[in-house]
Design a protein around this motif. Structure first.
Motif, PDB file in Angstrom:
ATOM      1  N   HIS A 189       0.840  -1.201   0.000  1.00 17.70           N
ATOM      2  CA  HIS A 189       0.000   0.000   0.000  1.00 17.70           C
ATOM      3  C   HIS A 189       0.877   1.254   0.000  1.00 17.70           C
ATOM      4  N   ALA A 190       0.406   2.301  -0.652  1.00 15.86           N
ATOM      5  CA  ALA A 190       1.178   3.541  -0.728  1.00 15.86           C
ATOM      6  C   ALA A 190       0.236   4.737  -0.712  1.00 15.86           C
ATOM      7  N   TRP A 191       0.675   5.796  -0.054  1.00 18.21           N
ATOM      8  CA  TRP A 191      -0.068   7.048  -0.085  1.00 18.21           C
ATOM      9  C   TRP A 191       0.919   8.196   0.086  1.00 18.21           C
ATOM     10  N   MET A 192       0.498   9.362  -0.384  1.00 19.69           N
ATOM     11  CA  MET A 192       1.350  10.544  -0.386  1.00 19.69           C
ATOM     12  C   MET A 192       0.687  11.634   0.448  1.00 19.69           C
ATOM     13  N   VAL A 193       1.508  12.358   1.210  1.00 20.13           N
ATOM     14  CA  VAL A 193       0.992  13.434   2.056  1.00 20.13           C
ATOM     15  C   VAL A 193       1.725  14.727   1.714  1.00 20.13           C
ATOM     16  N   ASN A 194       0.967  15.782   1.471  1.00 17.84           N
ATOM     17  CA  ASN A 194       1.534  17.106   1.225  1.00 17.84           C
ATOM     18  C   ASN A 194       1.856  17.741   2.583  1.00 17.84           C
ATOM     19  N   VAL A 195       3.146  17.980   2.843  1.00 21.33           N
ATOM     20  CA  VAL A 195       3.561  18.484   4.162  1.00 21.33           C
ATOM     21  C   VAL A 195       4.313  19.813   4.060  1.00 21.33           C
ATOM     22  N   GLN A 196       4.314  20.438   2.899  1.00 21.04           N
ATOM     23  CA  GLN A 196       5.160  21.610   2.670  1.00 21.04           C
ATOM     24  C   GLN A 196       4.742  22.821   3.502  1.00 21.04           C
ATOM     25  N   ASN A 197       3.490  22.867   3.961  1.00 20.29           N
ATOM     26  CA  ASN A 197       3.019  24.031   4.710  1.00 20.29           C
ATOM     27  C   ASN A 197       3.182  23.906   6.217  1.00 20.29           C
ATOM     28  N   CYS A 253      13.887  20.005   3.512  1.00 20.30           N
ATOM     29  CA  CYS A 253      12.561  19.659   4.028  1.00 20.30           C
ATOM     30  C   CYS A 253      11.701  19.139   2.883  1.00 20.30           C
ATOM     31  N   PRO A 254      11.191  17.918   2.981  1.00 13.88           N
ATOM     32  CA  PRO A 254      10.368  17.398   1.889  1.00 13.88           C
ATOM     33  C   PRO A 254       9.053  18.160   1.765  1.00 13.88           C
ATOM     34  N   ALA A 255       8.665  18.458   0.530  1.00 18.01           N
ATOM     35  CA  ALA A 255       7.373  19.104   0.293  1.00 18.01           C
ATOM     36  C   ALA A 255       6.257  18.072   0.343  1.00 18.01           C
ATOM     37  N   GLN A 256       6.567  16.861  -0.096  1.00 18.98           N
ATOM     38  CA  GLN A 256       5.625  15.746  -0.014  1.00 18.98           C
ATOM     39  C   GLN A 256       6.324  14.565   0.630  1.00 18.98           C
ATOM     40  N   LEU A 257       5.539  13.752   1.302  1.00 18.66           N
ATOM     41  CA  LEU A 257       6.079  12.590   1.985  1.00 18.66           C
ATOM     42  C   LEU A 257       5.325  11.353   1.511  1.00 18.66           C
ATOM     43  N   PHE A 294      -2.007  10.359  11.386  1.00 18.44           N
ATOM     44  CA  PHE A 294      -1.511  11.704  11.121  1.00 18.44           C
ATOM     45  C   PHE A 294      -1.578  12.537  12.398  1.00 18.44           C
ATOM     46  N   ALA A 295      -0.663  13.491  12.490  1.00 20.79           N
ATOM     47  CA  ALA A 295      -0.724  14.508  13.546  1.00 20.79           C
ATOM     48  C   ALA A 295      -0.162  15.793  12.956  1.00 20.79           C
ATOM     49  N   VAL A 296      -0.720  16.918  13.350  1.00 20.02           N
ATOM     50  CA  VAL A 296      -0.204  18.199  12.864  1.00 20.02           C
ATOM     51  C   VAL A 296      -0.379  19.244  13.963  1.00 20.02           C
ATOM     52  N   ALA A 297       0.705  19.988  14.240  1.00 19.13           N
ATOM     53  CA  ALA A 297       0.667  21.023  15.267  1.00 19.13           C
ATOM     54  C   ALA A 297       1.089  22.386  14.700  1.00 19.13           C
ATOM     55  N   ASP A 298       1.068  22.494  13.373  1.00 19.74           N
ATOM     56  CA  ASP A 298       1.383  23.757  12.725  1.00 19.74           C
ATOM     57  C   ASP A 298       0.796  23.758  11.314  1.00 19.74           C
ATOM     58  N   GLN A 299      -0.012  24.725  11.008  1.00 22.67           N
ATOM     59  CA  GLN A 299      -0.586  24.882   9.679  1.00 22.67           C
ATOM     60  C   GLN A 299      -1.372  23.660   9.215  1.00 22.67           C
ATOM     61  N   THR A 300      -1.023  23.139   8.034  1.00 28.78           N
ATOM     62  CA  THR A 300      -1.876  22.149   7.371  1.00 28.78           C
ATOM     63  C   THR A 300      -1.059  21.042   6.714  1.00 28.78           C
ATOM     64  N   ILE A 301      -1.604  19.827   6.751  1.00 27.02           N
ATOM     65  CA  ILE A 301      -1.103  18.727   5.917  1.00 27.02           C
ATOM     66  C   ILE A 301      -2.295  18.107   5.209  1.00 27.02           C
ATOM     67  N   SER A 302      -2.055  17.479   4.062  1.00 28.44           N
ATOM     68  CA  SER A 302      -3.183  16.890   3.325  1.00 28.44           C
ATOM     69  C   SER A 302      -2.746  15.665   2.538  1.00 28.44           C
ATOM     70  N   ILE A 303      -3.655  14.694   2.438  1.00 24.40           N
ATOM     71  CA  ILE A 303      -3.400  13.482   1.667  1.00 24.40           C
ATOM     72  C   ILE A 303      -3.570  13.806   0.186  1.00 24.40           C
ATOM     73  N   VAL A 304      -2.570  13.442  -0.614  1.00 23.58           N
ATOM     74  CA  VAL A 304      -2.614  13.712  -2.040  1.00 23.58           C
ATOM     75  C   VAL A 304      -3.411  12.617  -2.726  1.00 23.58           C
ATOM     76  N   HIS A 305      -4.329  12.993  -3.614  1.00 24.39           N
ATOM     77  CA  HIS A 305      -5.125  11.996  -4.344  1.00 24.39           C
ATOM     78  C   HIS A 305      -5.119  12.347  -5.829  1.00 24.39           C
TER      79      HIS A 305
END
Length: 305
Positions: A189-197, A253-257, A294-305
């Motif tokens: 299984h694979a998924w991508m997360v946008n973490v640049q913000n 710093c990766p923009a996507q993970l 997922f956990a986020v304590a600053d701004q936003t992260i999002s799952i890329v689809h």
């Protein structure tokens, strides 16, 4: 002109594919030779052990026969006189039972590890699988410090705790965590997360029995036996599980993970698709179905689809 450009592009693709194929074949040969060498070494170690234990068995049988004969045919007075001899024979038998070269019997799994193969495999797997699975966040699990988008793929941190969230057994009530709605029990299984913000986030997998309540380590991602996460805090990156943190010295710093979960190989891999870099690989015997977490304590992260 267009035909000439197309022909040049075709030649470039063929050239690069040929180079990748050649690299793969060379690496395959190198790895197979290492694995074969390790098999031979382990096989010779097993043969050595067999010879040792066959000899040990023969020596023990001789000592046993001697002791039984002594105890059977010797009177009490003579037994007292032979006490030291009996003790020495017993001590000799204990020494025979000591294993020889036992550590050499362990197969060295690292002989099959290849940075090139891992990187090519991660690139191919994420390129073909990422976005094919509909990974969305389960709204019932979302912390009151997070806001979930309507499509279930974006988490935004709010320093002020929301009072609109109805509390329930699935919801994290302290740490800014959230679980996906779908779990994985087998397969790749694979998924991508946008973490640049975001400068403070965690991405990984967790067991469904991960505790949801309180401020303790049990419900804090990476600080318990239930979760495996890649995390960023400011300019520091690490992989965490069971309260153990492995620092990752990333140059950028990766923009996507990218997250790659291979449950057949029991492997979890984190990947930067922009640079084509494997950030961290973890092997574990996962004890049950795993949820993207997922956990986020600053701004936003999002799952890329």
């Amino acid at each position: 002109m267009q035909q000439s450009m197309a022909s040049a592009a075709r030649e470039l693709v063929i050239q690069r594919l040929g180079l990748v194929r050649s690299l793969c074949e060379t690496e395959e040969q190198r790895l197979l030779e290492r694995v074969h060498g390790e098999e031979e070494r382990a096989h010779q170690s097993i043969l050595t052990q067999r010879v040792h234990w066959a000899e040990a068995l023969q020596k023990l049988d001789t000592i046993r026969t001697s002791l039984v004969d002594m105890l059977t045919h010797t009177d009490d007075l003579q037994l007292i006189q032979k006490e030291q001899e009996i003790f020495e024979r017993a001590e000799e038998a204990e020494g025979i039972l000591d294993p020889q070269e036992s550590k050499k019997l362990n197969f060295n799994e690292t002989c099959a590890w290849s940075p090139l193969l891992t990187q090519l495999w991660a690139t191919a797997a994420l390129g073909s699988l990422s976005g094919t699975e509909d990974v969305r966040i389960d709204e019932r699990t979302v912390s009151p410090f997070l806001q979930l988008s309507d499509d279930g793929r974006t988490l935004t941190f709010n320093a002020k705790k929301s009072k609109a969230c109805a509390d329930g057994p699935e919801r994290f009530d302290h740490w800014p965590n959230a679980l996906a709605a779908t779990s994985f029990q087998s397969g790749l299984h694979a998924w991508m997360v946008n973490v640049q913000n975001s400068c403070a986030y965690k991405v990984g997998v967790a067991l469904g029995q991960l505790p949801r309540k309180g401020s303790g380590s049990d419900s804090r991602l990476g600080h318990n036996a239930y979760s495996w996460v890649f995390s960023r805090y400011d300019q520091e990156f690490c992989f965490s599980h069971g309260g153990q943190h492995v620092p990752l010295g990333l140059l950028r710093c990766p923009a996507q993970l990218g997250v790659l979960l291979d449950l057949q190989a029991q492997e979890l891999l984190f990947y930067d698709p922009t640079s084509g870099t494997v950030l961290h690989t973890h092997h574990a015997s996962f004890p049950g179905p795993l949820f993207p977490v997922f956990a986020v304590a600053d701004q936003t992260i999002s799952i890329v689809h």
